[in-house]
Design a protein around this motif. Sequence first.
Motif, short mmCIF file in Angstrom:
data_model
loop_
_atom_site.label_atom_id
_atom_site.label_comp_id
_atom_site.label_asym_id
_atom_site.label_seq_id
_atom_site.Cartn_x
_atom_site.Cartn_y
_atom_site.Cartn_z
N ARG A 85 0.84 -1.21 0.00
CA ARG A 85 0.00 0.00 0.00
C ARG A 85 0.87 1.25 0.00
N CYS A 118 0.83 4.09 -2.95
CA CYS A 118 0.68 5.54 -2.70
C CYS A 118 1.89 6.31 -3.24
N ARG A 137 1.21 10.08 -3.80
CA ARG A 137 0.53 10.31 -2.52
C ARG A 137 1.56 10.10 -1.41
N LYS A 163 2.48 11.66 1.32
CA LYS A 163 2.17 11.77 2.75
C LYS A 163 1.56 10.48 3.28
N GLU A 164 0.65 9.90 2.50
CA GLU A 164 0.08 8.61 2.89
C GLU A 164 1.17 7.54 2.90
N LEU A 172 2.53 4.98 5.99
CA LEU A 172 2.43 3.53 5.81
C LEU A 172 3.80 2.84 5.91
N THR A 198 -6.14 13.88 -4.18
CA THR A 198 -5.27 13.08 -3.31
C THR A 198 -4.02 13.83 -2.87
#
Length: 418
Positions: free
Chosen positions: A148, A152, A157, A159-160, A164, A385
């Motif tokens: 994941r 991202c 993405r 920051k996500e 993670l 996003t």
Amino acid sequence: MSLYLRAFANLRKKALLTINDKEEINVHRLVQAVTWDSMNEQQRKSSFNTVLQLLVRKFPKETNGRQMWQKWPRCERLLPHVLFLLGMFCDHFPKGHKCAQLAELLGHCTWFLFESGHFGQVAKLVETLESTCPEQQKEILAKAIFIRAGLCADNNRVKEADLLIKQCIELREQDLDSNSPDLCNAYYSAGIISMECGRHGESLNYHNKEIAGRNACGDDDQTQTAVAFQNLALLYLKQNLVDDAEKNLNKAIEIFRASSGANSDRYAEVLFDMGNLHLSQNNITDGLKIHQEALQIREKITPRHFKTGFSFHKVAAILCRMRNHSEAKKHIERALQIFESTWDSAPRVARASFLYGQVLEQMGEHKRAEGAHLEAARLRESITTFPTVKTETMDSYDLLVNSWFRWRSCCTIMMLSA
């Protein structure tokens, strides 16, 4: 046995069962449905477990954190069986039901899909992987989080991805030795992600941890060590330390050529980075040549992968700079075809559409150019996003993708050569 053979022959005669040139047996869905419906609950569970155990044994596995690209054809052949089995699981077991073997199988399957760029399927499967995985299987949970994070990161993405990958590292540091290949993989991802977040010191620390781990665990063919050098080069390039970046990329190229070979996905990836380095030095001719070599490899191995789309985009941008607009147009159209079929495509398609508009404008196709620019702006507006820069320049559209996919834009190259 004779009953089985007679049934087998009858099904083949009625075209309800076929055998292809790879000696794979394909059973008509009607036969599958009738057989399943005729089973009692115990028989269904037994059948499910038998197929599950077989797939766990036969589905290729990544070893020591290495890529699986040489096993992709086998993965692709087995994927429909995994998805069918998963459908049976979802239909006949309660939501949230834990199944250790299914989680193990989905871990391998999801990794293959991630590696081969099938992000849409990854996004769906990784949720199922996490929901079916028992809590004590920390290794598989960590893999799900790692995937994941990669999903991202590759889709900007960051920051996500940052949150993670730290979760993944926490799990793996609890469960694995410091020189574990899987932990090293988490370190290199953290290094790339923290670099993209602007934390260069932290990034360097992660890369050094990774290299130390690779040296300690004994990377037999040095493939993953080459990845470490490649990622370290990206950090140096980000800091404009071009000489250090080039040294590390040359190390990676030498190792990849000797290990995975000069026709591998990894080799193409490091060529892409080397091409960008040459462009950053305003060496347009060599930059184009290297990017064309990377594209040739990618188009052969992974014709629909989003990274192949980035190679088409990059070559188009260089050709645009060299005023070869007809070839630039062909390449950016191929990039758009690839990007439009990928998961979360808006950022990549918006960026490619803007370049397409630039190329069309140079060719005098003003109306089509305007349409491409409007489409680029519309797609950029749809992105929720991550924040976007709302200016109509190639540089601002370049920011829609990660730095390691763009580096020097066409416009920046033009300014350097002015």
